[in-house]
Design a protein around this motif. Structure first.
Motif, PDB file in Angstrom:
ATOM      1  N   PHE A 257       0.864  -1.175   0.000  1.00  0.00           N
ATOM      2  CA  PHE A 257       0.000   0.000   0.000  1.00  0.00           C
ATOM      3  C   PHE A 257       0.897   1.220   0.000  1.00  0.00           C
ATOM      4  CE2 PHE A 257       0.908  -0.888   4.386  1.00  0.00           C
ATOM      5  CZ  PHE A 257       1.009   0.335   5.000  1.00  0.00           C
ATOM      6  N   GLN A 258       0.290   2.380  -0.143  1.00  0.00           N
ATOM      7  CA  GLN A 258       1.052   3.622  -0.224  1.00  0.00           C
ATOM      8  C   GLN A 258       0.679   4.560   0.911  1.00  0.00           C
ATOM      9  OE1 GLN A 258       0.791   5.513  -4.051  1.00  0.00           O
ATOM     10  NE2 GLN A 258       1.348   3.661  -5.184  1.00  0.00           N
ATOM     11  N   VAL A 259       1.667   5.301   1.379  1.00  0.00           N
ATOM     12  CA  VAL A 259       1.430   6.347   2.371  1.00  0.00           C
ATOM     13  C   VAL A 259       2.131   7.617   1.898  1.00  0.00           C
ATOM     14  CG1 VAL A 259       1.107   4.836   4.358  1.00  0.00           C
ATOM     15  CG2 VAL A 259       3.410   5.568   3.740  1.00  0.00           C
TER      16      VAL A 259
ATOM     17  N   GLY B  24       4.103  10.842   3.004  1.00  0.00           N
ATOM     18  CA  GLY B  24       4.834  11.508   4.069  1.00  0.00           C
ATOM     19  C   GLY B  24       4.954  12.993   3.795  1.00  0.00           C
ATOM     20  N   ALA B  25       5.660  13.681   4.671  1.00  0.00           N
ATOM     21  CA  ALA B  25       5.876  15.110   4.479  1.00  0.00           C
ATOM     22  C   ALA B  25       6.904  15.376   3.395  1.00  0.00           C
ATOM     23  CB  ALA B  25       6.322  15.755   5.794  1.00  0.00           C
ATOM     24  N   LYS B  26       7.855  14.441   3.203  1.00  0.00           N
ATOM     25  CA  LYS B  26       8.918  14.623   2.220  1.00  0.00           C
ATOM     26  C   LYS B  26       8.682  13.845   0.935  1.00  0.00           C
ATOM     27  CE  LYS B  26      12.561  15.358   5.686  1.00  0.00           C
ATOM     28  NZ  LYS B  26      13.864  14.862   6.205  1.00  0.00           N
ATOM     29  N   ASP B  27       7.978  12.721   1.023  1.00  0.00           N
ATOM     30  CA  ASP B  27       7.862  11.831  -0.127  1.00  0.00           C
ATOM     31  C   ASP B  27       6.663  10.918   0.054  1.00  0.00           C
ATOM     32  OD1 ASP B  27       8.424  10.516  -2.477  1.00  0.00           O
ATOM     33  OD2 ASP B  27      10.505  10.040  -1.966  1.00  0.00           O
ATOM     34  N   LYS B  28       6.306  10.202  -1.011  1.00  0.00           N
ATOM     35  CA  LYS B  28       5.298   9.150  -0.948  1.00  0.00           C
ATOM     36  C   LYS B  28       6.031   7.816  -0.958  1.00  0.00           C
ATOM     37  CE  LYS B  28       1.498   9.640  -3.263  1.00  0.00           C
ATOM     38  NZ  LYS B  28       0.526   9.734  -4.389  1.00  0.00           N
TER      39      LYS B  28
ATOM     40  N   LYS C 244       9.620   1.748   0.009  1.00  0.00           N
ATOM     41  CA  LYS C 244      10.356   2.308  -1.116  1.00  0.00           C
ATOM     42  C   LYS C 244       9.858   3.716  -1.402  1.00  0.00           C
ATOM     43  CE  LYS C 244      11.580   1.429  -5.978  1.00  0.00           C
ATOM     44  NZ  LYS C 244      11.378   0.527  -7.138  1.00  0.00           N
ATOM     45  N   SER C 245      10.796   4.636  -1.581  1.00  0.00           N
ATOM     46  CA  SER C 245      10.458   6.016  -1.941  1.00  0.00           C
ATOM     47  C   SER C 245      10.037   6.071  -3.403  1.00  0.00           C
ATOM     48  CB  SER C 245      11.666   6.927  -1.701  1.00  0.00           C
ATOM     49  OG  SER C 245      11.516   8.153  -2.367  1.00  0.00           O
ATOM     50  N   LEU C 246       8.884   6.662  -3.672  1.00  0.00           N
ATOM     51  CA  LEU C 246       8.416   6.744  -5.053  1.00  0.00           C
ATOM     52  C   LEU C 246       9.231   7.731  -5.869  1.00  0.00           C
ATOM     53  CD1 LEU C 246       4.499   6.523  -4.863  1.00  0.00           C
ATOM     54  CD2 LEU C 246       6.100   4.883  -5.834  1.00  0.00           C
TER      55      LEU C 246
ATOM     56  N   LEU D 224      12.512   8.934  -5.210  1.00  0.00           N
ATOM     57  CA  LEU D 224      13.941   8.629  -5.303  1.00  0.00           C
ATOM     58  C   LEU D 224      14.224   7.176  -5.656  1.00  0.00           C
ATOM     59  CD1 LEU D 224      15.215  10.621  -2.176  1.00  0.00           C
ATOM     60  CD2 LEU D 224      15.177  11.358  -4.572  1.00  0.00           C
ATOM     61  N   GLY D 225      13.260   6.292  -5.409  1.00  0.00           N
ATOM     62  CA  GLY D 225      13.463   4.881  -5.688  1.00  0.00           C
ATOM     63  C   GLY D 225      14.314   4.170  -4.660  1.00  0.00           C
ATOM     64  N   SER D 226      14.642   4.843  -3.556  1.00  0.00           N
ATOM     65  CA  SER D 226      15.481   4.239  -2.520  1.00  0.00           C
ATOM     66  C   SER D 226      14.625   3.435  -1.547  1.00  0.00           C
ATOM     67  CB  SER D 226      16.248   5.324  -1.761  1.00  0.00           C
ATOM     68  OG  SER D 226      15.357   6.321  -1.283  1.00  0.00           O
ATOM     69  N   TYR D 227      15.258   2.428  -0.921  1.00  0.00           N
ATOM     70  CA  TYR D 227      14.553   1.574   0.030  1.00  0.00           C
ATOM     71  C   TYR D 227      14.795   2.039   1.458  1.00  0.00           C
ATOM     72  CZ  TYR D 227      13.420  -1.673  -3.714  1.00  0.00           C
ATOM     73  OH  TYR D 227      12.900  -2.231  -4.858  1.00  0.00           O
ATOM     74  N   HIS D 228      13.785   1.841   2.287  1.00  0.00           N
ATOM     75  CA  HIS D 228      13.859   2.242   3.690  1.00  0.00           C
ATOM     76  C   HIS D 228      13.212   1.172   4.554  1.00  0.00           C
ATOM     77  CE1 HIS D 228      15.021   6.243   2.284  1.00  0.00           C
ATOM     78  NE2 HIS D 228      13.971   6.212   1.471  1.00  0.00           N
ATOM     79  N   ALA D 229      13.437   1.292   5.854  1.00  0.00           N
ATOM     80  CA  ALA D 229      12.731   0.471   6.834  1.00  0.00           C
ATOM     81  C   ALA D 229      11.641   1.333   7.449  1.00  0.00           C
ATOM     82  CB  ALA D 229      13.700  -0.024   7.907  1.00  0.00           C
ATOM     83  N   ALA D 230      10.399   0.863   7.375  1.00  0.00           N
ATOM     84  CA  ALA D 230       9.265   1.635   7.879  1.00  0.00           C
ATOM     85  C   ALA D 230       8.778   1.023   9.189  1.00  0.00           C
ATOM     86  CB  ALA D 230       8.143   1.653   6.852  1.00  0.00           C
TER      87      ALA D 230
END
Length: 361
Positions: A5-7, A9-13, A33-35, A37-43
């Motif tokens: 799903f998508q959320v 944020g204040a800086k990115d989706k 995953k940042s839509l 920048l395409g970078s991966y993160h831990a949520a």
């Protein structure tokens, strides 16, 4: 079953995937995953319904502390925000697992490899102490690894700020790593992290916890390393070294000399091959102090959220202690509907709220 799903944020989706990376005291950690920048993160995702007033206070503290940290060996926080139901902390993604998994799969490390990691951990903790921050839960499962074999200290749930060099006594953290002054609820300062560092170094060298007061050392441990371990595991916190003293100890200085020598030898070997025109690759080493493969002691026991379980005492202790009996997202862990995304419909969060220390519910 919803796979993503998508959320907003204040800086990115961000796209949140149904891939569990771990479990914290408050919620589950999923791959994101940042839509843009395409970078991966831990949520790190926390249900607002599950939060008590003390939980909110701890989360404010965690966000405040981690948002101000900037060190190559500490997991960075990208941003924090919330919607009507959940809080989200987007953190740096480390895809190399953790030191607990590494030692469980490969066995104890040779001293050189252990010190390669240990120096990075101490530098991160030294940085925290210069910022008047105590971690208070340093353990192998909170020491993550990147793809290039670098350490990242994670999980600041129990971190706190020093006031006048001390903190109010509180029993929190993980039992096996707690120093005597925490267990007895006495005066506490930065030396409590030093005790935990001693437990960590001993554990990665032996793949077991030390018996304080009767330390056993396996064959091959240097006298300098034994002496450092004894100093860090002193019952009297005033007799333990500071992080700066650890980094300047004979054990670490000897390691640094060995490391520099190994790097120079590799560089000279490569240059010699280039001069001779040998069309051959130089030996590739993830680290000049790489450890040999050993017979594995078995794979780590995994819980339903995919994080290693040491034993019943291997979980964090404190007011927001999660017994692991229910999912932070609302579904029982043992239920067939135990997916972290089971309670999410196909929705996109809109109008994100930037999460600050004063806005949590």
């Amino acid at each position: 079953m919803i796979q993503q799903f998508q959320v907003q944020g204040a800086k990115d989706k961000y796209i949140i995937y149904n891939k569990v990376l771990g479990k914290g005291a408050y919620g589950v950690v999923l791959l994101a995953k940042s839509l843009n920048l395409g970078s991966y993160h831990a949520a790190k995702i926390i249900s607002k319904k599950s939060l008590s007033l003390s939980d909110i206070s701890n989360l404010r503290n965690e966000i405040n502390i981690q948002s101000q940290l900037n060190h190559p060996n500490i997991v960075s926080m990208v941003e924090a925000f919330e919607d009507n139901e959940y809080l989200y902390m987007l953190l740096e993604y480390c895809n190399g697992g953790c030191l607990f998994q590494k030692t469980q799969l490969n066995g104890p490390l040779r001293e050189e490899k252990a010190l390669y990691y240990f120096v990075q951990i101490v530098k991160a903790v030294q940085y925290l102490h210069t910022k008047s921050v105590l971690h208070r839960d340093i353990k192998l499962s909170n020491l993550l690894l990147t793809s290039d074999d670098q350490i990242k200290v994670a999980d600041f749930t129990w971190s706190t700020s020093l006031q006048g060099g001390y903190v109010n006594p509180q029993i929190c953290g993980t039992l096996e790593y707690m120093p005597p002054e925490v267990i007895s609820n006495k005066v506490q300062n930065e030396k409590l992290d030093v005790w935990s560092l001693g437990i960590v170094l001993y554990e990665i060298l032996h793949n077991s916890f030390p018996i304080v007061g009767s330390l056993f050392f396996k064959f091959g441990i240097s006298e300098e390393c034994k002496q450092l371990l004894k100093q860090m595991l002193e019952n009297d916190p005033n007799r333990r070294p500071t992080t700066s003293e650890i980094l300047y100890s004979p054990c670490i200085r000897r390691f640094n000399r060995h490391k520099d020598l190994s790097i120079n030898i590799i560089a000279c070997s490569k240059n010699l091959q280039d001069i001779q025109g040998i069309n051959q690759k130089s030996p590739q080493m993830a680290s000049p102090l790489g450890s040999p493969l050993r017979t594995g002691f078995g794979t780590p026991q995994m819980n339903d959220l995919g994080s290693p379980l040491r034993n019943r005492q291997g979980s964090s202790i404190g007011s927001p202690f999660n017994l692991g009996l229910g999912s932070p997202l609302g579904s029982p862990l043992g239920s067939p509907m135990n997916s972290p995304l089971a309670n999410f419909n196909k929705r996109i969060s809109t109008d994100p709220i930037r999460l600050s220390a004063q806005k949590l519910v």
